[in-house]
Write a protein that holds these residues in place. Structure first.
Motif, PDB file in Angstrom:
ATOM      1  N   THR A 123     -11.663 -55.369  70.377  1.00  0.00           N
ATOM      2  CA  THR A 123     -12.226 -54.670  69.220  1.00  0.00           C
ATOM      3  C   THR A 123     -11.637 -55.260  67.947  1.00  0.00           C
TER       4      THR A 123
ATOM      5  N   PHE B 213     -15.692 -48.198  59.517  1.00  0.00           N
ATOM      6  CA  PHE B 213     -16.589 -49.325  59.816  1.00  0.00           C
ATOM      7  C   PHE B 213     -17.790 -49.323  58.864  1.00  0.00           C
ATOM      8  N   ALA B 214     -18.362 -48.141  58.615  1.00  0.00           N
ATOM      9  CA  ALA B 214     -19.503 -48.048  57.697  1.00  0.00           C
ATOM     10  C   ALA B 214     -19.095 -48.430  56.276  1.00  0.00           C
TER      11      ALA B 214
ATOM     12  N   PRO C 277     -13.604 -40.027  64.777  1.00  0.00           N
ATOM     13  CA  PRO C 277     -14.714 -40.209  63.826  1.00  0.00           C
ATOM     14  C   PRO C 277     -14.347 -41.069  62.634  1.00  0.00           C
TER      15      PRO C 277
ATOM     16  N   ILE D 271     -13.246 -43.825  70.795  1.00  0.00           N
ATOM     17  CA  ILE D 271     -14.532 -43.129  70.734  1.00  0.00           C
ATOM     18  C   ILE D 271     -14.357 -41.689  70.262  1.00  0.00           C
TER      19      ILE D 271
ATOM     20  N   ILE E 255     -12.977 -43.914  62.662  1.00  0.00           N
ATOM     21  CA  ILE E 255     -13.292 -45.315  62.941  1.00  0.00           C
ATOM     22  C   ILE E 255     -14.712 -45.642  62.488  1.00  0.00           C
ATOM     23  N   SER E 256     -15.651 -44.758  62.806  1.00  0.00           N
ATOM     24  CA  SER E 256     -17.046 -44.978  62.391  1.00  0.00           C
ATOM     25  C   SER E 256     -17.175 -44.952  60.872  1.00  0.00           C
ATOM     26  N   ALA E 257     -16.463 -44.011  60.216  1.00  0.00           N
ATOM     27  CA  ALA E 257     -16.525 -43.929  58.759  1.00  0.00           C
ATOM     28  C   ALA E 257     -15.951 -45.188  58.118  1.00  0.00           C
TER      29      ALA E 257
ATOM     30  N   SER F 102     -18.521 -52.254  56.171  1.00  0.00           N
ATOM     31  CA  SER F 102     -19.822 -52.927  56.294  1.00  0.00           C
ATOM     32  C   SER F 102     -20.601 -52.830  54.984  1.00  0.00           C
TER      33      SER F 102
END
Length: 496
Positions: free
Chosen positions: A78, A129-130, A123, A120, A125-127, A133
């Motif tokens: 990752t 990454f967004a 949350p 997973i 991590i997703s924030a 990006s």
């Protein structure tokens, strides 16, 4: 869930250049609370970059094999890395690469870090990454000259105010934000950036016609019993609500609350955090004894830097000498019918001009209303039979006598009748314990006499705004209890 820090670095001829970095103390404080003694302080940029590049094997000294980093026991599939800084560990550090630019972010983990929870389940991590990006798509620094790069990077502080206020990612489409804000092209260079720093609690600025709206709303609560051995209780409390549409990063507004000479002084004043200063006399004479003759009568001045949305500038209480409407209610039971008598009197000092004035007379646990024989001296009646409710619509004015009355009888089903419909009930209202509740609104009026003069509103902004002020008195929990029965007893403490 929230990024506690992020930075962009570029490697030019073995020289590391930090293009941009941002920390969020609010997120760092939350991380410290979540992790306690195991919390690792975010180091200075120089220390962090050295540890990051060592972890990634991007320096000449780190080309050799390093056991903890390069062994087969640790295969990183990752973009999440564990960075060792001093005696502590930073995890999870998200690192992404584009056009020789490293984008790094340390998101908040709102749970213990030992052992590391599954990615997973995080949350943040997703924030993160967004967010990275979105930054990569916005910057896209390939084949750009130095001035274009500087122009893009110079826009990041303002963009992050919108995208990530106080460290919470809300919108990561930086290109769309740039289009909506009208910030286009290289003309927005570093020299064009505003010299005044934008506060973290104000993620944007207003653009449009300048206008300031100030509304004074007072609410009156009352419990009236019509008994010599029970004291009637009433209390007034008010709020001042503002909406300031002003251009600029930090416009300043001063609002003054004024009282007439015989107005009831304001007490228990609470102000919004945006108020920069409060006159000491307001605090000195706040919440004093009702009989004290030294109460402060204003004006009450509140200088502030307004937020973008509607907000309550301040709230206060006051003790009016009398309630605006005095009421008397009698209800007696005779076989299958109830006899009622209601008298209401508007106090002579109160403005006789309502937007609405309505009296609700409910009947609990008696079944639907079968028949009514009622007479009113003013206004008209509406009966909601299934709801067991009589509504007395008084209208927008009391008569010249300032008194109105209602008398009559209400019939219900016999006590042996089975009723399958759902009827209203109230645990306090059993037997003859009942009330009349008043709903009214008087525009352009306050019981204390408190008002905001348009000419007293001072605005320090680039353009002269339109000033709009208003005031109103509204009823809230305004009850008149049946004098022929027991009733819940209230006092000033319960109503405060």
């Amino acid at each position: 869930m929230l990024p506690s820090g992020s930075n962009l670095t570029r490697k030019d001829k073995m020289q590391i250049i930090i293009l941009f970095d941002r920390r969020y103390p609010t997120v760092e404080k939350r991380a410290r609370i979540f992790n306690g003694k195991s919390y690792t302080e975010m180091p200075e940029n120089k220390i962090f970059l050295k540890a990051l590049f060592s972890e990634l094997g991007m320096t000449e000294l780190d080309k050799n094999f390093v056991e903890h980093r390069d062994s087969c026991c640790r295969i990183n599939r990752t973009s999440i890395h564990e960075i060792t800084v001093g005696d502590g560990i930073l995890w999870p550090v998200l690192v992404m690469t584009q056009n020789a630019i490293l984008y790094a972010c340390l998101p908040l983990v709102d749970q213990p870090l030992t052992p590391h929870p599954p990615l997973i389940n995080l949350p943040g991590i997703s924030a993160a990454f967004a967010l990275l990006s979105g930054l990569m798509a916005f910057l896209n620094l390939s084949q750009r000259n130095e001035s274009e790069i500087a122009s893009k990077v110079a826009q990041l502080p303002a963009m992050l105010m919108h995208a990530c206020p106080l460290g919470t990612p809300t919108d990561t489409d930086f290109g769309l934000m740039q289009t909506l804000s009208g910030c286009q092209g290289p003309q927005n260079s570093v020299s064009a950036m505003p010299t005044q720093k934008q506060p973290a609690w104000k993620p944007g600025t207003y653009k449009g016609k300048p206008q300031v709206n100030v509304y004074v709303t007072e609410q009156i609560r009352s419990m009236q019993y019509g008994k010599k051995d029970v004291i009637d209780v009433w209390q007034e409390y008010g709020t001042v609500t503002c909406k300031c549409d002003l251009e600029g990063i930090m416009p300043t507004v001063t609002v003054s609350l004024n009282l007439p000479i015989n107005g009831s002084p304001l007490q228990d004043i609470l102000v919004h955090p945006c108020v920069s200063a409060v006159d000491s006399t307001i605090l000195t004479f706040n919440s004093v004894d009702d009989m004290d003759d030294s109460l402060f009568n204003g004006p009450y001045k509140f200088p502030f830097t307004p937020p973008l949305d509607v907000f309550k500038l301040c709230s206060y209480t006051s003790q009016a000498p009398v309630p605006p409407i005095l009421g008397f209610y009698q209800m007696k039971e005779e076989e299958q019918q109830i006899k009622i008598s209601v008298n209401l009197k508007l106090h002579e000092s109160v403005k006789n001009g309502f937007e609405y004035c309505v009296a609700h007379i409910p009947f609990f646990s008696r079944g639907p209303i079968i028949h009514t024989e009622c007479k009113v001296s003013y206004g008209h009646l509406e009966v909601a039979q299934e709801k067991s409710l009589v509504v007395w619509i008084i209208g927008q004015k009391f008569p010249k006598s300032l008194e109105v009355s209602l008398t009559g009888s209400i019939m219900f089903p016999g006590f042996g009748t089975t009723n399958h419909s759902v009827q209203p009930s109230d645990p306090f209202c059993t037997g003859l314990t009942a009330y009349v509740r008043l709903y009214f609104r008087i525009p352009d009026y306050t019981l204390t006499g408190c008002y905001v003069d348009q000419s007293s509103v001072q605005v320090y902004s680039s353009a002269k705004p339109k000033i709009i002020t208003s005031k109103e008195l509204v009823s809230s929990e305004y009850y008149v209890w049946n004098s022929e029965a027991d009733a819940p007893i209230a006092n000033r403490f319960l109503l405060s």
